[in-house]
Design an enzyme around this catalytic site. Structure first.
Site, short mmCIF file in Angstrom:
data_model
loop_
_atom_site.label_atom_id
_atom_site.label_comp_id
_atom_site.label_asym_id
_atom_site.label_seq_id
_atom_site.Cartn_x
_atom_site.Cartn_y
_atom_site.Cartn_z
N LYS A 75 -9.41 36.52 -23.51
CA LYS A 75 -8.10 35.85 -22.88
C LYS A 75 -8.04 36.12 -21.48
O LYS A 75 -7.25 35.56 -20.66
CB LYS A 75 -6.89 36.15 -23.68
CG LYS A 75 -6.80 35.84 -25.12
CD LYS A 75 -5.64 35.90 -25.81
CE LYS A 75 -5.46 35.45 -27.15
NZ LYS A 75 -4.08 35.64 -27.90
N ASP A 111 1.18 32.03 -26.48
CA ASP A 111 1.66 32.93 -27.58
C ASP A 111 2.94 33.38 -27.48
O ASP A 111 3.73 33.39 -28.56
CB ASP A 111 0.81 34.30 -27.32
CG ASP A 111 -0.72 33.97 -27.71
OD1 ASP A 111 -0.99 33.09 -28.64
OD2 ASP A 111 -1.62 34.71 -27.08
N ASN A 160 8.11 52.20 -26.56
CA ASN A 160 6.70 52.58 -26.84
C ASN A 160 6.39 53.84 -26.91
O ASN A 160 6.92 54.84 -26.39
CB ASN A 160 5.92 51.75 -25.77
CG ASN A 160 4.37 51.43 -26.30
OD1 ASN A 160 4.22 50.87 -27.33
ND2 ASN A 160 3.61 51.93 -25.49
N GLN A 163 4.95 55.91 -23.15
CA GLN A 163 6.02 55.47 -22.25
C GLN A 163 5.53 54.63 -20.92
O GLN A 163 6.22 53.84 -20.49
CB GLN A 163 7.04 56.59 -22.03
CG GLN A 163 8.50 55.83 -21.62
CD GLN A 163 9.48 56.94 -21.13
OE1 GLN A 163 9.47 57.70 -20.45
NE2 GLN A 163 10.57 56.79 -22.26
N GLN A 260 2.25 28.54 -30.96
CA GLN A 260 1.49 28.69 -30.10
C GLN A 260 0.30 27.53 -30.09
O GLN A 260 -0.06 26.97 -29.14
CB GLN A 260 0.64 29.94 -29.74
CG GLN A 260 -0.20 30.46 -30.98
CD GLN A 260 -1.61 29.75 -31.05
OE1 GLN A 260 -2.13 29.34 -30.10
NE2 GLN A 260 -2.37 29.54 -32.27
#
Ligand code: ATR
Length: 288
Positions: A75, A111, A160, A163, A260
């Site tokens: 991708k 996506d 997350n 971080q 998608q």
């Protein structure tokens, strides 16, 4: 309606490039969509190794494919071989859909926008002005964060484990989101959960075979929340089951896969994608 069609010298070609690619549901889904819409087309999976990607992209032009999907691991790499990159794909830094206009190849990323469309259509939520808590800041999160921003949410908070990655992601979409924050200590995260309209898991926690893992444990999830998970195997993750038990509206990851593809189908053909039949064929294939 007949269930088969014959290919002939007018058949328009489509495909997906991936490594591996044999697990892909896209050929089933897209061929069924072409059939449903009476479009003379064929969509094939191509196992393209990294060293063959450049030639594979050139073959889109040489053989006159109208469109191609690109999946893992190509991708990002594929972008250098295209003629134009759509703004969203440029910001996300990845392409999953290529449109061939008479030899000019343009890369898109459907996506994230596919995910957001499925979230809105399947739960009925209107995202404009809503507050989103995103768990995770990996590859899949980028497109989703961008699409939330484009959909006009008023705030995206990214929490997350690492971080730094959340900070990086937040800064790359900052220009599009009205407000992007980073979830920090637990107290702050609690406040963010309470204020959130949508909580979405973009991490791999809970994905088969690690089905018991949870990206977030919170007593604060309730019937004011739409809780979503990008994971579609299992169809309903433990995270979603627990959120549903707390009264939240839940939304699984299968819609992202379908929508998608729906965007790609629409870019290529100009015809509205038959999403119900696409979903049916994918669901059926997951049961097999
Ligand atoms: P994808 O492309 O599928 O998003 P990825 O880029 O590897 O995959 O991202 C995986 C996400 O899941 C990341 O947000 C990752 O957190 P880190 O950035 O800290 O690595 C998160 N993730 C994976 N395993 C995790 C775990 N055991 N605990 C917390 N977060 C985890």
């Amino acid at each position: 309606m007949e269930n088969t069609r014959s290919l002939d010298s007018h058949t328009t070609l489509y495909g997906i490039f991936g490594d591996p690619v044999r697990h892909s549901r896209s050929p089933l889904m897209m061929n069924r969509a072409f059939l449903e819409c009476g479009i003379n087309a064929a969509y094939v999976a191509f196992h393209v190794k990294p060293e063959g990607l450049k030639d594979a992209v050139n073959s889109i032009r040489a053989l006159g494919f109208r469109g191609v999907n690109v999946t893992i691991p190509h991708k990002v790499e594929v972008m250098q071989y295209l003629d134009e990159i759509d703004e969203g794909a440029r910001i996300i830094g990845a392409v999953n859909t290529i449109v061939n206009d008479n030899g000019k190849l343009t890369g898109f990323n459907t996506d994230g926008i596919g995910y957001v469309r499925s979230l809105q259509e399947e739960t009925g939520i209107r995202l404009e002005g809503k507050r989103v808590l995103m768990l995770g800041a990996g590859g899949a999160s980028r497109g989703v964060a961008y699409a939330f921003a484009k959909a006009g949410v008023s705030r995206i908070t990214i929490a997350n484990r690492t971080q730094d990655k959340a900070i990086q992601l937040a800064s790359s979409i900052d220009a599009f989101a009205q407000s992007v924050g980073i979830g920090m200590d637990n107290e702050e995260l609690d406040r963010i959960i309470e204020e959130a309209d949508v909580i979405v898991n973009t991490t791999s926690l809970g994905m088969h075979p690690h089905v018991s893992e949870l990206p977030l444990v919170s007593e604060l999830i309730n019937n004011n929340h739409v809780v979503s998970d990008l994971i579609y195997n299992p169809r309903i993750t433990r995270f979603l089951k627990e959120a549903e038990a707390r009264g939240a509206v839940i939304h699984g990851g299968l819609g992202m896969l379908i929508y998608q593809g729906a965007y790609g189908f629409e870019y290529w053909t100009g015809t509205p994608a038959p999403t119900a039949i696409m979903r049916q064929v994918v669901e059926q294939s997951l049961e097999d």
